[in-house]
Motif scaffolding. Structure first.
Motif, PDB file in Angstrom:
ATOM      1  N   LYS A 362       0.964  -1.230  -0.044  1.00  0.00           N
ATOM      2  CA  LYS A 362       0.042  -0.011  -0.092  1.00  0.00           C
ATOM      3  C   LYS A 362       0.777   1.339  -0.027  1.00  0.00           C
ATOM      4  O   LYS A 362       0.478   2.111  -0.505  1.00  0.00           O
ATOM      5  N   ALA A 363       1.886   1.138   0.716  1.00  0.00           N
ATOM      6  CA  ALA A 363       2.762   2.381   0.893  1.00  0.00           C
ATOM      7  C   ALA A 363       3.547   2.616  -0.640  1.00  0.00           C
ATOM      8  O   ALA A 363       3.663   3.795  -1.091  1.00  0.00           O
ATOM      9  N   SER A 364       3.643   1.432  -1.374  1.00  0.00           N
ATOM     10  CA  SER A 364       4.306   1.839  -2.695  1.00  0.00           C
ATOM     11  C   SER A 364       3.259   2.176  -3.500  1.00  0.00           C
ATOM     12  O   SER A 364       3.539   3.135  -4.652  1.00  0.00           O
ATOM     13  N   ILE A 365       1.921   1.956  -3.247  1.00  0.00           N
ATOM     14  CA  ILE A 365       0.989   2.564  -4.447  1.00  0.00           C
ATOM     15  C   ILE A 365       0.761   4.175  -3.905  1.00  0.00           C
ATOM     16  O   ILE A 365       0.678   5.034  -4.836  1.00  0.00           O
ATOM     17  N   GLY A 366       1.053   4.559  -2.650  1.00  0.00           N
ATOM     18  CA  GLY A 366       1.063   5.853  -2.347  1.00  0.00           C
ATOM     19  C   GLY A 366       2.236   6.687  -2.889  1.00  0.00           C
ATOM     20  O   GLY A 366       2.050   7.710  -3.393  1.00  0.00           O
ATOM     21  N   ARG A 367       3.373   5.958  -2.925  1.00  0.00           N
ATOM     22  CA  ARG A 367       4.449   6.701  -3.458  1.00  0.00           C
ATOM     23  C   ARG A 367       4.288   6.911  -4.893  1.00  0.00           C
ATOM     24  O   ARG A 367       4.810   7.959  -5.519  1.00  0.00           O
ATOM     25  N   LEU A 368       3.864   5.802  -5.705  1.00  0.00           N
ATOM     26  CA  LEU A 368       3.341   6.106  -7.009  1.00  0.00           C
ATOM     27  C   LEU A 368       2.568   7.301  -7.435  1.00  0.00           C
ATOM     28  O   LEU A 368       2.780   8.153  -8.260  1.00  0.00           O
ATOM     29  N   HIS A 369       1.609   7.450  -6.616  1.00  0.00           N
ATOM     30  CA  HIS A 369       0.757   8.497  -6.604  1.00  0.00           C
ATOM     31  C   HIS A 369       1.306  10.011  -6.253  1.00  0.00           C
ATOM     32  O   HIS A 369       1.316  10.857  -7.152  1.00  0.00           O
ATOM     33  N   LEU A 370       2.511   9.901  -5.507  1.00  0.00           N
ATOM     34  CA  LEU A 370       3.445  11.028  -5.485  1.00  0.00           C
ATOM     35  C   LEU A 370       4.266  11.279  -6.727  1.00  0.00           C
ATOM     36  O   LEU A 370       4.298  12.528  -7.000  1.00  0.00           O
ATOM     37  N   PHE A 371       4.630  10.316  -7.451  1.00  0.00           N
ATOM     38  CA  PHE A 371       5.547  10.582  -8.520  1.00  0.00           C
ATOM     39  C   PHE A 371       4.865  10.965  -9.537  1.00  0.00           C
ATOM     40  O   PHE A 371       4.997  11.561 -10.595  1.00  0.00           O
TER      41      PHE A 371
END
Length: 511
Positions: A362-371
């Motif tokens: 889930k954190a990785s999905i959040g980081r993708l949204h950041l990018f």
């Protein structure tokens, strides 16, 4: 140096292996997001995370525990028949069936049906760190530490492991070439017939993984192509009935198959890699279907016992997750973040993850949204991870810091990374992030001091290409007299590291 006065923190490699400048202005690229490792030692750097989320299920070709291994660590009870299972193409299946039903030695295959690898370069790869130390410092500098060469270790797998553990990857490549020559697969042997074994294929897997790590793309392309997709008849045990009888399955490990599928990414053909990975995914899904129906993975035998079936399905579902994470990495390299998020969301639907692994997904999905610049969407994934019964974890604090970066709040980001570093003092990535925050708040001298104290405290882990590039860029921003501190870094490299660091990260005049 990046445009303006920003430090060139992200690095890429061209086809010659040289360090080139990153021209994109995405601020997220200046920050490391997790403490991933390569060969259990070197921090994997990149502004966009490589999504090596589950160390036992992704990026295994860059883990020393699987180099030269047999993929039996996590599934020791799995039958070899299920571990080695693969579904050959119809043409390969016909040839293998013909071999199995004919007299030994009666089959003579056309060259197009044979796998014919060989070394693409003659001689050993040079130790450029040693050469630079002699050039810029003195011959006496090499007395400080003797770096292992291929001739200093036993000429076998044990010697390869010793070199890899010492960070002497070039020497390990040199030794792998010597060992492959024993199989008549040395220099000049490409397109020459030779026999294969699980051992020879594991040597190739190790060699190609090391070439991938060192970004030796030209050699990597030439030496990997003869293997294709590992579907030629001589890649299966039944091709050699005199040695393996009727034993089914592929002699090549699943990790080798996955590595070969990913390799086109490294010579800038990510679409080809994506196609390769989806073909592997289709086969893995078919194997899982066969196992679920009570067959062997290749559907060669009916009715396996329930315990064996359960263990085999667990193995192949884990491998499916590895393929999906590789596809995610490939999608990110293509900047196809929508595909990457879609796959990660599907992975989250699996019930096989531990709470920690689910949080990482889930954190990785959040980081993708950041990018993607969608800070509000990222915040939903990155700020709801904290548990009520304990304090924040390193990853949670790191994510909070990244959120602060997205809001251009570098002082707040520094505090978050500092808090995370207090929980994990040996995490080089976090210290790098702190230094970058200092740079962006105009505290250049403090950033340089932080980098230098980190290297002094832990030179073995700190002396990595991205960190060294950052430090040298900071020196150039800090003073016009930066050659001497760079030479000190070269001396440290020569003393504490193996032969794998790209010397160009020191930004010394090498021509």
């Amino acid at each position: 140096m990046a445009e303006g006065n920003e430090p060139s923190i992200q690095q890429k490699s061209d086809t010659s292996g040289e360090v080139t400048k990153e021209t994109e202005a995405d601020i997220s690229r200046y920050f490391e997001n997790a403490s991933r490792t390569i060969f259990d030692e070197i921090v994997s750097y990149g502004g966009i995370p490589e999504f090596e989320l589950l160390s036992h299920q992704s990026g295994e070709f860059l883990k020393s525990s699987t180099l030269l291994g047999s993929e039996r660590t996590d599934h020791s009870s799995t039958n070899d028949v299920h571990r080695d299972a693969w579904i050959p193409s119809e043409q390969t299946r016909k040839i293998l069936r013909s071999i199995a039903t004919s007299t030994a030695g009666a089959n003579f295959l056309d060259r197009e049906n044979l796998t014919m690898p060989g070394l693409a370069v003659q001689g050993d790869m040079p130790n450029l760190i040693k050469n630079a130390a002699v050039r810029f410092l003195s011959e006496d500098e090499n007395v400080q530490r003797k770096v292992l060469t291929a001739s200093d270790v036993t000429q076998d797998e044990r010697g390869l492991r010793t070199l890899i553990q010492a960070g002497c990857y070039k020497a390990a490549i040199n030794l792998s070439g010597r060992l492959l020559a024993v199989y008549a697969q040395g220099y000049g042997k490409i397109n020459q017939p030779s026999k294969h074994s699980p051992h020879s294929l594991q040597l190739w897997y190790t060699r190609l993984a090391l070439l991938t790590k060192l970004r030796q793309t030209d050699i990597l392309e030439n030496e990997s192509k003869p293997f294709g997709n590992l579907d030629k008849p001589d890649m299966y045990f039944t091709f050699y009935p005199e040695l393996y009888g009727t034993r089914p399955g592929s002699m090549a490990s699943f990790s080798f198959r996955l590595l070969l599928a990913e390799i086109p990414m490294y010579w800038r053909k990510p679409k080809q890699a994506l196609d390769n990975l989806y073909k592997i995914l289709a086969t893995v899904n078919q194997i899982i279907t066969n196992l679920s129906s009570g067959y062997n993975g290749d559907r060669s035998r009916f009715k396996i016992n329930p315990a064996e079936q359960e263990d085999a399905i667990r193995l192949w579902k884990g491998r499916r997750s590895r393929v999906l994470i590789s596809i995610t990495n490939c999608a990110v390299s293509m900047k196809n973040y929508v595909l990457a998020m879609d796959i990660l969301e599907k992975l989250c639907e699996s019930a096989d993850w531990s709470p920690e692994q689910m949080d990482a997904l889930k954190a990785s999905i959040g980081r993708l949204h950041l990018f993607l610049g969608d800070v509000s969407a990222a915040e939903k994934f990155l700020t709801n991870q904290q548990k009520k019964d304990s304090g924040p974890t390193v990853r949670e604090l790191t994510d909070k810091g990244l959120m602060a970066v997205a809001h251009n709040s570098f002082q707040e980001a520094y505090k978050c990374f500092q808090a995370a570093e207090a929980l994990d003092p040996s995490n080089i990535a976090l210290i790098n992030n702190m230094a970058v925050c200092l740079l962006y708040t105009g505290q250049l001298k403090a950033a340089v001091h932080l980098y230098e104290s980190m290297i002094t405290r832990n030179p073995v882990k700190s002396l990595q290409e991205p960190v060294l590039l950052n430090v040298c860029t900071s020196y150039e921003l800090h003073t016009t007299h930066c050659k001497q501190p760079k030479l000190h870094l070269l001396s440290q490299l020569n003393r504490y590291k193996g032969d794998a660091v790209d010397i160009q990260c020191l930004k010394l005049p090498l021509n």
